[in-house]
Design a protein around this motif. Structure first.
Motif, PDB file in Angstrom:
ATOM      1  N   ALA A  12      73.724  -2.847  31.536  1.00 29.01           N
ATOM      2  CA  ALA A  12      74.262  -1.576  32.022  1.00 29.01           C
ATOM      3  C   ALA A  12      73.662  -1.200  33.369  1.00 29.01           C
ATOM      4  N   ASP A  13      72.358  -1.357  33.515  1.00 32.56           N
ATOM      5  CA  ASP A  13      71.728  -1.031  34.790  1.00 32.56           C
ATOM      6  C   ASP A  13      72.209  -1.961  35.890  1.00 32.56           C
ATOM      7  N   LEU A  14      72.199  -3.258  35.614  1.00 32.98           N
ATOM      8  CA  LEU A  14      72.443  -4.247  36.658  1.00 32.98           C
ATOM      9  C   LEU A  14      73.896  -4.302  37.099  1.00 32.98           C
ATOM     10  N   TYR A  15      74.820  -3.874  36.240  1.00 34.08           N
ATOM     11  CA  TYR A  15      76.240  -4.020  36.580  1.00 34.08           C
ATOM     12  C   TYR A  15      76.974  -2.711  36.821  1.00 34.08           C
ATOM     13  N   ILE A  16      76.331  -1.563  36.568  1.00 32.76           N
ATOM     14  CA  ILE A  16      77.008  -0.307  36.928  1.00 32.76           C
ATOM     15  C   ILE A  16      76.034   0.837  37.195  1.00 32.76           C
ATOM     16  N   ALA A  17      75.031   1.061  36.350  1.00 35.28           N
ATOM     17  CA  ALA A  17      74.221   2.282  36.474  1.00 35.28           C
ATOM     18  C   ALA A  17      73.390   2.317  37.743  1.00 35.28           C
ATOM     19  N   ASN A  18      72.826   1.192  38.170  1.00 39.64           N
ATOM     20  CA  ASN A  18      72.050   1.182  39.415  1.00 39.64           C
ATOM     21  C   ASN A  18      72.930   1.557  40.610  1.00 39.64           C
ATOM     22  N   ALA A  19      74.094   0.945  40.700  1.00 39.54           N
ATOM     23  CA  ALA A  19      74.961   1.143  41.859  1.00 39.54           C
ATOM     24  C   ALA A  19      75.679   2.484  41.839  1.00 39.54           C
ATOM     25  N   CYS A  20      75.873   3.043  40.651  1.00 38.81           N
ATOM     26  CA  CYS A  20      76.715   4.240  40.513  1.00 38.81           C
ATOM     27  C   CYS A  20      75.938   5.426  39.950  1.00 38.81           C
ATOM     28  N   ALA A  21      74.639   5.482  40.255  1.00 41.03           N
ATOM     29  CA  ALA A  21      73.790   6.552  39.713  1.00 41.03           C
ATOM     30  C   ALA A  21      74.292   7.929  40.119  1.00 41.03           C
ATOM     31  N   ASP A  22      74.854   8.044  41.324  1.00 39.27           N
ATOM     32  CA  ASP A  22      75.335   9.358  41.768  1.00 39.27           C
ATOM     33  C   ASP A  22      76.545   9.810  40.958  1.00 39.27           C
TER      34      ASP A  22
END
Length: 323
Positions: A12-22
């Motif tokens: 989840a972090d590596l494929y969406i949450a890191n990039a889309c935190a905002d």
């Protein structure tokens, strides 16, 4: 199935949450479970639904998986536990959800064909993204050589290949330390070596936090030619840059070959004596090792791209101009 999974989800972090935190912060995107994200119209499910509350529905389903779900259960290099987990959780979920998905996302070219056999929807290829800053290389000014193997238990077979290499390196270089993830089976002499360091087993969030403060000079990532390893993403390319290391990879692994072609590491054949000689040569030529680490940092900076993830998710999750 829940007992075979963990509440934290690196995928989840590596494929969406890191990039889309905002988007998560402002509510454009919600996260109802460790492996699920939703918008008004779409459910994004990652790998499996083992910790997802029942009854969650949206008009559209998007499904992502980053493991070789078909190869894993028959790969004898993996432990019985992991083979069972992949069969009962990831493969079960992939076979159920892919035919129902409006779009499917995978993390490596090797997984494309397996996904296309299960779905008539478009299959997208997506690379991971680390949000950690890539460090400077000040640690190369200090004496000694710190070597890391950052593979967890899924890499046990790969580590077995390295064990004689690590033992020889420690025996012949008095200023070398070796760091491994805890939990691997090690020969007694190596396990008791005073310059072997073990990283305690950590949750994924704690592991990410620990890496921000760790620095290594060399990172070793042999990948045996196994069915499961064939599906691996280029995740470790960036992870090694996060700890400031010059990396050594197995020849024939496409991301490692690409890094080596950029001068950002070495791609070596599967022969322990060649790995031992390459490590010894780099220890003897510290400026070369530092240049390779700098090239690895530059290479990781080029490929570690949040914009590519944001464009894909904006399209697949009906987020419009949110990217």
């Amino acid at each position: 199935m829940r007992l075979l999974t963990r509440p934290s989800a690196p995928t989840a972090d590596l494929y969406i949450a890191n990039a889309c935190a905002d988007w998560l912060a402002d509510g454009k995107l919600t996260r109802p479970g460790p492996t699920a994200f939703t918008t008004d119209s779409t459910l994004l499910l990652l790998r499996h639904d083992a910790r997802l509350a029942p009854g969650l529905r949206r008009k559209r389903l998007v499904y992502l998986i980053d493991d070789a779900w078909e190869a894993g259960p028959r790969d004898a290099s993996l432990s019985p536990f992991y083979r069972s987990k992949i069969a009962l959780v990831e493969r079960r979920a992939a076979r159920f959800y892919m035919p129902r998905a409006a779009a499917v996302v995978v993390s490596s070219p090797a997984l494309l064909a397996s996904a296309q056999a299960l779905t008539g929807a478009k299959v997208h290829l997506l690379d991971p993204y680390w949000s950690e800053p890539l460090p400077d290389l000040a640690h190369f000014a200090h004496p000694g050589t710190d070597i890391a193997f950052l593979g967890a238990q899924l890499h046990a077979d790969d580590l077995r290949f390295l064990l004689p290499v690590l033992a020889r390196t420690l025996d012949t270089h008095a200023d070398v330390t070796v760091t491994l993830s805890a939990g691997h089976a090690l020969p007694s002499e190596l396990a008791a070596h005073p310059r072997l360091r073990l990283m305690a087993g950590l949750s994924w969030p704690a592991y990410r936090a620990a890496l921000r403060d760790r620095r290594f000079h060399l990172a070793l990532y042999p990948l045996r030619a196994t069915p499961f390893n064939a599906g691996r993403s280029r995740n470790k390319i960036v992870e090694h840059a996060v700890v400031g290391a010059a990396p050594l990879y197995s020849a024939g692994w496409p991301p490692g070959d690409a890094a080596a072609a950029a001068g950002a590491g070495l791609a070596l054949p599967e022969r322990p004596e060649i790995w031992a000689a390459a490590i010894a040569a780099l220890i003897a030529d510290r400026p070369r090792m530092a240049r390779m680490a700098a090239a690895a940092r530059a290479h990781a900076s080029r490929i570690n791209d949040p914009a590519a993830q944001r464009r894909l998710w904006a399209a697949l999750l009906d987020l419009g101009a949110a990217a």
